[in-house]
Design an enzyme around this catalytic site. Sequence first.
Site, PDB file in Angstrom:
ATOM      1  CG  ASP A  60      -1.871  -1.135   1.301  1.00 14.81           C
ATOM      2  OD1 ASP A  60      -1.500  -2.246   0.875  1.00 14.81           O
ATOM      3  OD2 ASP A  60      -2.994  -0.938   1.804  1.00 14.81           O
ATOM      4  CG  ASN A 120      -9.318  -2.592  -0.212  1.00 17.50           C
ATOM      5  OD1 ASN A 120      -8.092  -2.643  -0.185  1.00 17.50           O
ATOM      6  ND2 ASN A 120     -10.015  -2.043   0.769  1.00 17.50           N
ATOM      7  CG  HIS A 121      -8.623   2.043  -0.457  1.00 15.29           C
ATOM      8  ND1 HIS A 121      -9.213   3.090   0.209  1.00 15.29           N
ATOM      9  CD2 HIS A 121      -8.441   1.074   0.479  1.00 15.29           C
ATOM     10  CE1 HIS A 121      -9.369   2.788   1.482  1.00 15.29           C
ATOM     11  NE2 HIS A 121      -8.905   1.569   1.672  1.00 15.29           N
ATOM     12  CG  HIS A 169      -4.726  -5.055  -2.102  1.00 14.82           C
ATOM     13  ND1 HIS A 169      -3.745  -4.130  -1.831  1.00 14.82           N
ATOM     14  CD2 HIS A 169      -5.746  -4.797  -1.226  1.00 14.82           C
ATOM     15  CE1 HIS A 169      -4.147  -3.342  -0.848  1.00 14.82           C
ATOM     16  NE2 HIS A 169      -5.357  -3.724  -0.462  1.00 14.82           N
TER      17      HIS A 169
END
Length: 314
Positions: A60, A120-121, A169
């Site tokens: 991330d 997921n973002h 991820h």
Amino acid sequence: MAVLTTHEIDCIIKELTSLNGSECTLKEELIERLIQQTREVIKWQPMLLELQAPVNICGDIHGQFTDLLRIFKACGFPPKANYLFLGDYVDRGKQSLETICLLFAYKVKYPLNFFLLRGNHESASINKIYGFYDEIKRRHTVRLWHSFTDCFNWLPVAALVGERIFCCHGGLSPSLRNLQQINHIQRPTDIPDEGIMCDLLWADLNHTTKGWGHNDRGVSFTFDKVIVRDFLKAFDLQLMVRAHEVVEDGYEFFANRQLVTVFSAPNYCGMMNNAGGVMSVSTDLICSFVIILPCHKYKMIATDANQMPTNEEE
């Protein structure tokens, strides 16, 4: 819309890499063209990337643009080093725009050496809440935000490095029976509420109970070390690499060192005081870690000596 010239791409990279904490001045029309060109590059690459080492694997970033530049300074700016990013480029941090524009520019400039997975973002429903939407609306227009989210819908969701290291991820899925199922996911697509793609981007580790468990995030599952072991054995793999969770030292092992979580945003959200990590995979699949210490405290970059062979003897 006109294709970006090599000179224009180089100018974008030069401006962004020259920033020292300030905001970029890229015009919206230029960013729009960068987005469209990135989409044209990634749409021709599969949902399950098959990559060769050497490569640096990053977790991330979350809009921490200054720390992204620190990663490149520590590990090498493209094309001197190859990169695989595991998603979550936007939200939380103050400079999501600079972060995603530099990553997109490098993807366009070096399409076979620089790779971006989806986190997921990278989803409209999430980044509309956690900062990216507000940043783009404040600095440009909602239309530009829509262009970014449309491009995110084409991003791949997993990668194999050297045929032995599986990367995504989030985590594993109880629905995943064959890796080619990943390539069968149709694009463009938002992240569904359940299924293989959802789990690859949302699943978490289970440190306390066995098997598949309830995920406190309210989506997907948790999975334990036995599931990791069985997955690697079934597909003749040696290691799984994922991101998605803050870990204090920038990387953290799980399942008898068969899985490693990599998180590359040091001092996450300005309050976690964690280190950021980058996993460097050599040509012979030896893995080592570069540690990016919180700059507000240490003002330095350190290289971790902890090396992990992924060959059969270990």
